[in-house]
Motif scaffolding. Structure first.
Motif, PDB file in Angstrom:
ATOM      1  N   GLN A  26     -25.568  -5.253  17.930  1.00  0.00           N
ATOM      2  CA  GLN A  26     -25.889  -5.073  16.503  1.00  0.00           C
ATOM      3  C   GLN A  26     -25.405  -3.706  16.005  1.00  0.00           C
ATOM      4  O   GLN A  26     -24.892  -3.591  14.886  1.00  0.00           O
ATOM      5  N   THR A  27     -25.551  -2.668  16.847  1.00  0.00           N
ATOM      6  CA  THR A  27     -25.088  -1.322  16.459  1.00  0.00           C
ATOM      7  C   THR A  27     -23.569  -1.337  16.281  1.00  0.00           C
ATOM      8  O   THR A  27     -23.042  -0.755  15.320  1.00  0.00           O
ATOM      9  N   LEU A  28     -22.856  -2.021  17.200  1.00  0.00           N
ATOM     10  CA  LEU A  28     -21.396  -2.092  17.109  1.00  0.00           C
ATOM     11  C   LEU A  28     -20.948  -2.844  15.855  1.00  0.00           C
ATOM     12  O   LEU A  28     -20.034  -2.411  15.156  1.00  0.00           O
ATOM     13  N   GLU A  29     -21.599  -3.994  15.567  1.00  0.00           N
ATOM     14  CA  GLU A  29     -21.235  -4.783  14.385  1.00  0.00           C
ATOM     15  C   GLU A  29     -21.443  -3.975  13.116  1.00  0.00           C
ATOM     16  O   GLU A  29     -20.609  -3.991  12.205  1.00  0.00           O
ATOM     17  N   ALA A  30     -22.555  -3.258  13.047  1.00  0.00           N
ATOM     18  CA  ALA A  30     -22.840  -2.456  11.850  1.00  0.00           C
ATOM     19  C   ALA A  30     -21.802  -1.333  11.694  1.00  0.00           C
ATOM     20  O   ALA A  30     -21.344  -1.049  10.575  1.00  0.00           O
ATOM     21  N   HIS A  31     -21.419  -0.729  12.790  1.00  0.00           N
ATOM     22  CA  HIS A  31     -20.445   0.370  12.730  1.00  0.00           C
ATOM     23  C   HIS A  31     -19.057  -0.148  12.341  1.00  0.00           C
ATOM     24  O   HIS A  31     -18.364   0.470  11.524  1.00  0.00           O
ATOM     25  N   VAL A  32     -18.640  -1.279  12.944  1.00  0.00           N
ATOM     26  CA  VAL A  32     -17.309  -1.829  12.662  1.00  0.00           C
ATOM     27  C   VAL A  32     -17.192  -2.228  11.198  1.00  0.00           C
ATOM     28  O   VAL A  32     -16.124  -2.071  10.591  1.00  0.00           O
ATOM     29  N   LYS A  33     -18.278  -2.751  10.580  1.00  0.00           N
ATOM     30  CA  LYS A  33     -18.245  -3.114   9.153  1.00  0.00           C
ATOM     31  C   LYS A  33     -17.971  -1.900   8.283  1.00  0.00           C
ATOM     32  O   LYS A  33     -17.279  -2.008   7.258  1.00  0.00           O
ATOM     33  N   GLY A  34     -18.460  -0.732   8.684  1.00  0.00           N
ATOM     34  CA  GLY A  34     -18.303   0.475   7.854  1.00  0.00           C
ATOM     35  C   GLY A  34     -17.135   1.356   8.261  1.00  0.00           C
ATOM     36  O   GLY A  34     -16.776   2.265   7.520  1.00  0.00           O
ATOM     37  N   CYS A  35     -16.499   1.111   9.409  1.00  0.00           N
ATOM     38  CA  CYS A  35     -15.440   2.015   9.913  1.00  0.00           C
ATOM     39  C   CYS A  35     -14.108   1.282   9.959  1.00  0.00           C
ATOM     40  O   CYS A  35     -13.920   0.369  10.751  1.00  0.00           O
ATOM     41  N   GLU A  36     -13.179   1.714   9.158  1.00  0.00           N
ATOM     42  CA  GLU A  36     -11.840   1.102   9.079  1.00  0.00           C
ATOM     43  C   GLU A  36     -11.067   1.296  10.386  1.00  0.00           C
ATOM     44  O   GLU A  36     -10.405   0.385  10.862  1.00  0.00           O
ATOM     45  N   GLU A  37     -11.151   2.475  10.977  1.00  0.00           N
ATOM     46  CA  GLU A  37     -10.435   2.780  12.213  1.00  0.00           C
ATOM     47  C   GLU A  37     -10.884   1.855  13.347  1.00  0.00           C
ATOM     48  O   GLU A  37     -10.060   1.309  14.077  1.00  0.00           O
TER      49      GLU A  37
END
Length: 192
Positions: A26-37
Motif C-alpha cells: 500500500q505504501t508503494l502504490e501510494a508513492h508511485v501514484k504521486g511520484c513520476e520518476e
C-alpha cells in the motif's frame, strides 16, 4: 509504514514480481501514484520482466565460472615488481644520471693550488723598499727567469693569481727584462 524514496526504488522489482506484505504494498502504490520518476522506473522494470529470455543451456552454465575467472585475471591490477620498475625509462635514466654525478664528485680534482699561508706577495704592498737589493741580485734573478722558460710558462700562470705582477714579469721577453733591469738600476741611483 514510512519508507524513503530510495528504499521504494529498491522495492519496485519485488512489487511487480512477487508478494510483499500488504502494508509495504500500500505504501508503494501510494508513492508511485504521486511520484513520476518511480512510475517511469516501474514501467521500465515491467518491460524488462516481460521479455522472455531463453535458457542458455548446460554448456553456458558449465563454462561460466572459467570465463569469469579468466576475465578477472585479465583485469587484475598488476602487482608491483622491482624488475618492471627498474626497467622503465625514467628510473633507468635517473640511475644513470645519479651514477654520473657520483663519479664526477669523487673523481673531480682540486683545481686550486695550495698556497703557502706565510707567503706575502712583495708586489702587493703600497711602497716597495728596494734599499737592500743590489743591482747584481736583480740582474741575476732576471737572467734566471729568462733562462728557465719552462718554469716561467708552466708554473706562474697556474700558481699565481689575483693582483700580482708575477704573471706580467713571467711573460716579459729578454729585451723587456733587460729594459726593466736598466730602469730599476736608474731608480736605485736616484735613490727612489
Amino acid at each position: 509504514m514510512k519508507l524513503s524514496h530510495d528504499e521504494i526504488k529498491e522495492l519496485l522489482p519485488d512489487f511487480l514480481k512477487g508478494p510483499l506484505p500488504e502494508e509495504i504494498r500500500q505504501t508503494l502504490e501510494a508513492h508511485v501514484k504521486g511520484c513520476e520518476e518511480c512510475r517511469e522506473d516501474l514501467s521500465i522494470i515491467s518491460e524488462i520482466l516481460s521479455v522472455k529470455v531463453p535458457d542458455p543451456g548446460d554448456l553456458f552454465w558449465n563454462t561460466l565460472s572459467a570465463k569469469v575467472r579468466r576475465s578477472v585475471n585479465e583485469e587484475r591490477i598488476p602487482r608491483f615488481s622491482m624488475r618492471s620498475f627498474l626497467f622503465r625509462p625514467i628510473p633507468v635514466a635517473a640511475a644513470i644520471m645519479l651514477s654520473f654525478l657520483i663519479i664526477f664528485i669523487f673523481t673531480k680534482k682540486n683545481k686550486t693550488p695550495d698556497m703557502d699561508p706565510f707567503f706575502k706577495d712583495p708586489f702587493s704592498v703600497d711602497v716597495l723598499d728596494y734599499s737592500d737589493v743590489s743591482g747584481e741580485a736583480i740582474q741575476m734573478i732576471a737572467e734566471e727567469l729568462i733562462q728557465d722558460k719552462e718554469f716561467v710558462h708552466s708554473s706562474y700562470p697556474d700558481v699565481l693569481a689575483g693582483n700580482s705582477y708575477y704573471r706580467e714579469l713571467a711573460f716579459l721577453s729578454a729585451e723587456d727584462m733587460a729594459g726593466l733591469l736598466a730602469e730599476l738600476e736608474r731608480e736605485l741611483k736616484r735613490g727612489g
